[in-house]
Design a protein around this motif. Structure first.
Motif, mmCIF file in Angstrom:
data_model
loop_
_atom_site.group_PDB
_atom_site.id
_atom_site.type_symbol
_atom_site.label_atom_id
_atom_site.label_comp_id
_atom_site.label_asym_id
_atom_site.label_seq_id
_atom_site.Cartn_x
_atom_site.Cartn_y
_atom_site.Cartn_z
ATOM 1 N N ILE A 223 0.842 -1.198 0.000
ATOM 2 C CA ILE A 223 0.000 0.000 0.000
ATOM 3 C C ILE A 223 0.877 1.248 0.000
ATOM 4 O O ILE A 223 2.042 1.221 0.406
ATOM 5 C CB ILE A 223 -0.962 0.040 1.210
ATOM 6 C CG1 ILE A 223 -0.184 0.150 2.519
ATOM 7 C CG2 ILE A 223 -1.875 -1.168 1.212
ATOM 8 C CD1 ILE A 223 -1.085 0.354 3.727
ATOM 9 N N ARG A 244 -5.935 1.334 0.683
ATOM 10 C CA ARG A 244 -6.156 0.141 -0.133
ATOM 11 C C ARG A 244 -7.084 0.414 -1.312
ATOM 12 O O ARG A 244 -6.863 -0.082 -2.420
ATOM 13 C CB ARG A 244 -6.739 -0.986 0.732
ATOM 14 C CG ARG A 244 -5.772 -1.499 1.778
ATOM 15 C CD ARG A 244 -6.451 -2.351 2.815
ATOM 16 N NE ARG A 244 -7.399 -1.576 3.638
ATOM 17 C CZ ARG A 244 -7.992 -2.016 4.735
ATOM 18 N NH1 ARG A 244 -7.768 -3.266 5.143
ATOM 19 N NH2 ARG A 244 -8.817 -1.250 5.422
ATOM 20 N N ASP A 245 -8.153 1.184 -1.089
ATOM 21 C CA ASP A 245 -9.138 1.378 -2.155
ATOM 22 C C ASP A 245 -9.615 2.818 -2.291
ATOM 23 O O ASP A 245 -10.476 3.105 -3.130
ATOM 24 C CB ASP A 245 -10.343 0.459 -1.943
ATOM 25 C CG ASP A 245 -11.028 0.702 -0.595
ATOM 26 O OD1 ASP A 245 -10.717 1.706 0.075
ATOM 27 O OD2 ASP A 245 -11.873 -0.132 -0.207
#
Length: 277
Positions: A223, A244-245
């Motif tokens: 990450i 992460r997203d």
């Protein structure tokens, strides 16, 4: 000599166990007295440790807690954290507060220090010199954090600093009402650095007065440690986004400077977890 030293260590351990056996409200008062004495003696490292122990207690903190945290943060050179804590104290106590005048003087001192640092940076830029910036996890700054939090390692210092920032900028849903000084946040977090992961504990206050605790783990491998943050909408809520997203991750109070410092601190902590050597 060794036996004497061991006796001191054992005595200290027994004393610590007895101290923590106190009911939380009495332990809170004991630690506040210790903070006041450490500050009076200008023992800033001791004062920082007592403040951290106070922070870990799930009890209402007296308004003076914010004043002393601001005082210690100022001495450590953490100006954003100092300003946040001192403004919190002044807002809570008003002109009747015991340290009201001193808090205002310290706020002015923080402002002047910021301006002086800005003048130095501007002068360096005008002369074409590179401006030296101090990052939380680099050089003297991380050593300052270790002294402030009495931490054995940079990782431990960053973890404690992150939890301090999380406590200062916990989210409260005011809905136009006045927030009491001793009122618990509606959303608050604590982080703990593990083996290759960051553990996050989220505590949410429910409508019926109960609390819900949710623990999650963030694997640090793969990450980006440069965490994104902003304070959208009405500015009363700031967010740090999940690396992460890109989704919203940590819901914080409306303090942009503290949120920025937290995002940087967590990023530095993640970076160290990614390369523990």
């Amino acid at each position: 000599m060794k036996s004497i030293w061991m006796g001191v260590v054992v005595s200290g351990m027994l004393f610590a166990q007895l101290a923590y056996a106190l009911p939380p409200e009495h332990e809170t008062r004991r630690l506040m007295i210790a903070v006041e004495k450490a500050v009076a003696d200008e023992k800033w490292g001791e004062a920082g440790e007592y403040l951290n122990r106070l922070q870990s207690l799930e009890t209402p903190k007296p308004a003076e807690y914010a004043f002393y945290r601001g005082r210690v943060m100022f001495e450590a050179g953490h100006l954003n954290e100092a300003m946040s804590a001192l403004e919190t104290y002044v807002t809570q106590v008003g002109a009747e507060g015991e340290h009201y005048t001193e808090a205002l003087e310290l706020i002015t001192a923080v402002e002047q220090t910021r301006n002086e640092q800005g003048d130095v940076a501007a002068a360096a830029q005008s002369q074409g010199d590179p401006v030296a910036t101090i990052e939380p996890a680099a050089g003297d700054a991380i050593r300052d954090l270790q002294r402030l939090y009495l931490a054995d390692t940079p990782q431990q210092a960053l973890e404690r600093h992150a939890n301090s920032l999380l406590s200062q900028n916990a989210w409260r849903n005011n809905n136009g009402r006045v927030i009491r000084a001793d009122e618990s946040p509606d959303v608050q977090y604590r982080v703990q650095a593990g083996n290759g992961e960051l553990q996050v504990q989220e505590t949410r206050r429910l409508g019926d007065g109960r609390s819900e605790v949710i623990s999650t783990r963030l694997s640090v491998y793969g990450i980006n440690p440069l965490l994104r943050w902003d304070c959208p909408d009405d500015g009363r809520t700031c967010w740090i986004y999940d690396p992460r997203d890109g989704s919203r991750w940590l819901k914080l109070g409306g303090q942009p400077d503290t949120t920025q410092a937290l995002a940087r601190t967590l990023g530095d902590l993640i970076r160290r977890l990614q390369s523990p050597s």
